[in-house]
Design a protein around this motif. Sequence first.
Motif, PDB file in Angstrom:
ATOM      1  N   SER A 186       0.831  -1.207   0.000  1.00 55.39           N
ATOM      2  CA  SER A 186       0.000   0.000   0.000  1.00 55.39           C
ATOM      3  C   SER A 186       0.861   1.251   0.000  1.00 55.39           C
ATOM      4  N   TYR A 187       0.325   2.289  -0.599  1.00 55.67           N
ATOM      5  CA  TYR A 187       1.038   3.549  -0.747  1.00 55.67           C
ATOM      6  C   TYR A 187       0.199   4.718  -0.241  1.00 55.67           C
ATOM      7  N   ALA A 188       0.785   5.511   0.627  1.00 61.85           N
ATOM      8  CA  ALA A 188       0.218   6.804   0.992  1.00 61.85           C
ATOM      9  C   ALA A 188       0.711   7.826  -0.021  1.00 61.85           C
ATOM     10  N   MET A 189      -0.177   8.692  -0.432  1.00 61.39           N
ATOM     11  CA  MET A 189       0.213   9.736  -1.362  1.00 61.39           C
ATOM     12  C   MET A 189       1.099  10.764  -0.654  1.00 61.39           C
ATOM     13  N   GLY A 190       1.855  11.524  -1.431  1.00 65.16           N
ATOM     14  CA  GLY A 190       2.715  12.548  -0.857  1.00 65.16           C
ATOM     15  C   GLY A 190       1.944  13.624  -0.114  1.00 65.16           C
ATOM     16  N   ASN A 191       0.656  13.747  -0.421  1.00 67.89           N
ATOM     17  CA  ASN A 191      -0.224  14.722   0.222  1.00 67.89           C
ATOM     18  C   ASN A 191      -1.110  14.091   1.291  1.00 67.89           C
ATOM     19  N   ALA A 192      -0.760  12.891   1.777  1.00 71.33           N
ATOM     20  CA  ALA A 192      -1.651  12.117   2.642  1.00 71.33           C
ATOM     21  C   ALA A 192      -1.705  12.633   4.073  1.00 71.33           C
ATOM     22  N   HIS A 193      -2.819  12.307   4.722  1.00 74.92           N
ATOM     23  CA  HIS A 193      -3.024  12.550   6.150  1.00 74.92           C
ATOM     24  C   HIS A 193      -2.002  11.719   6.942  1.00 74.92           C
ATOM     25  N   PRO A 194      -1.533  12.206   8.098  1.00 77.46           N
ATOM     26  CA  PRO A 194      -0.544  11.454   8.884  1.00 77.46           C
ATOM     27  C   PRO A 194      -0.984  10.030   9.235  1.00 77.46           C
ATOM     28  N   ASP A 195      -2.259   9.815   9.504  1.00 77.57           N
ATOM     29  CA  ASP A 195      -2.729   8.457   9.826  1.00 77.57           C
ATOM     30  C   ASP A 195      -2.581   7.524   8.631  1.00 77.57           C
ATOM     31  N   VAL A 196      -2.721   8.061   7.437  1.00 76.91           N
ATOM     32  CA  VAL A 196      -2.573   7.265   6.224  1.00 76.91           C
ATOM     33  C   VAL A 196      -1.113   6.898   6.008  1.00 76.91           C
ATOM     34  N   ILE A 197      -0.230   7.843   6.235  1.00 73.52           N
ATOM     35  CA  ILE A 197       1.208   7.571   6.116  1.00 73.52           C
ATOM     36  C   ILE A 197       1.626   6.468   7.076  1.00 73.52           C
ATOM     37  N   ALA A 198       1.082   6.520   8.291  1.00 74.59           N
ATOM     38  CA  ALA A 198       1.414   5.505   9.290  1.00 74.59           C
ATOM     39  C   ALA A 198       0.863   4.137   8.915  1.00 74.59           C
ATOM     40  N   ALA A 199      -0.269   4.090   8.222  1.00 75.66           N
ATOM     41  CA  ALA A 199      -0.915   2.820   7.889  1.00 75.66           C
ATOM     42  C   ALA A 199      -0.307   2.139   6.674  1.00 75.66           C
ATOM     43  N   ALA A 200       0.208   2.918   5.730  1.00 79.49           N
ATOM     44  CA  ALA A 200       0.676   2.359   4.459  1.00 79.49           C
ATOM     45  C   ALA A 200       2.055   1.723   4.596  1.00 79.49           C
ATOM     46  N   SER A 201       2.331   0.774   3.719  1.00 72.83           N
ATOM     47  CA  SER A 201       3.647   0.135   3.727  1.00 72.83           C
ATOM     48  C   SER A 201       4.660   0.898   2.878  1.00 72.83           C
ATOM     49  N   GLY A 202       4.212   1.877   2.120  1.00 71.76           N
ATOM     50  CA  GLY A 202       5.114   2.693   1.314  1.00 71.76           C
ATOM     51  C   GLY A 202       4.511   4.049   1.039  1.00 71.76           C
ATOM     52  N   ARG A 203       5.255   4.870   0.338  1.00 71.09           N
ATOM     53  CA  ARG A 203       4.782   6.216   0.034  1.00 71.09           C
ATOM     54  C   ARG A 203       5.178   6.586  -1.388  1.00 71.09           C
ATOM     55  N   THR A 204       4.281   7.279  -2.067  1.00 70.13           N
ATOM     56  CA  THR A 204       4.562   7.770  -3.404  1.00 70.13           C
ATOM     57  C   THR A 204       4.429   9.289  -3.397  1.00 70.13           C
ATOM     58  N   VAL A 205       4.618   9.897  -4.555  1.00 70.47           N
ATOM     59  CA  VAL A 205       4.516  11.348  -4.637  1.00 70.47           C
ATOM     60  C   VAL A 205       3.050  11.758  -4.654  1.00 70.47           C
TER      61      VAL A 205
END
Length: 289
Positions: free
Chosen positions: A251-270
């Motif tokens: 899973s990927y949190a977007m670069g503009n994601a909410h902090p809870d989403v960043i914490a939940a995702a296994s990766g991050r994209t732009v």
Amino acid sequence: MTSATRRPRTPASPLPPRLIATDLDGTLLRDDKSVSKRTVAALAAAEEAGIDVFFVTGRPARWMDVVSDHVHGHGLAICGNGAAVVDLHDGPGAHRFVKIRELLPKTALDVVTLLRAAAPGTAFAVERTGGLHHEPTYPPLHVDPSESVAPAEDLLADDAAGAGQPVLKVLAFHPTLGPDAFLRLARTAVGDRAMITRSSPSALLEISGPGVSKASTLALCCAERGISHEQVVAFGDMPNDVEMLTWAGTSYAMGNAHPDVIAAASGRTVANNEDGVAVVIERILAQGF
């Protein structure tokens, strides 16, 4: 390194992906609600490679025109935070409900009562399969007109306008509370009687039936196709995506994601405006899956 040039973080995936599940607003769509040419090409390439793409959104079915040209073979989308699976094959205004996971009116009434007590001043709207009904104090947050205007208790009554149509979710708006504070308060007040989340930058909560989420409905759709959660790649940006991102194998949190989403995702994209979903899909396809 600028946000426009940084590389997304890439989590390891144990199995080749068979399904891409992506949120729309703030994720696949740019801020102007468009789908970029790069993203359109990436979605088509994924489908050509045999990877299903599912749009999984809080939007009602009637707001799916923006992506109805990009549903490809299966034609399905998950709407209302998991409350409905919709066939978009016939185009704008002609969608067909394939699966409905309704919020029972009695449960909705219990939630309204609890939230009125916990957060005085809350205004409510009721989203049914046929349209939106709202209270007189509910602000004009939506692009389409309401079907009826009345207190929530009347909107959920047995003889209410549209009473024959299932309730997909109840919306609750508070004029002064902060969005995250309102969400925490509501979850405490309501407990497990219903699923409460949010996707708006304002204090607007989205209330579904108990256990109904993007994740649980996506899991049902995947089970019907013999797809395990390890074979799913998911994208999101707001709290209503957290369960889906936690459930998916990658899973990927977007670069503009909410902090809870960043914490939940296994990766991050732009960010969404930088085509973050397309960036990841292109990499997946380049790996030969």
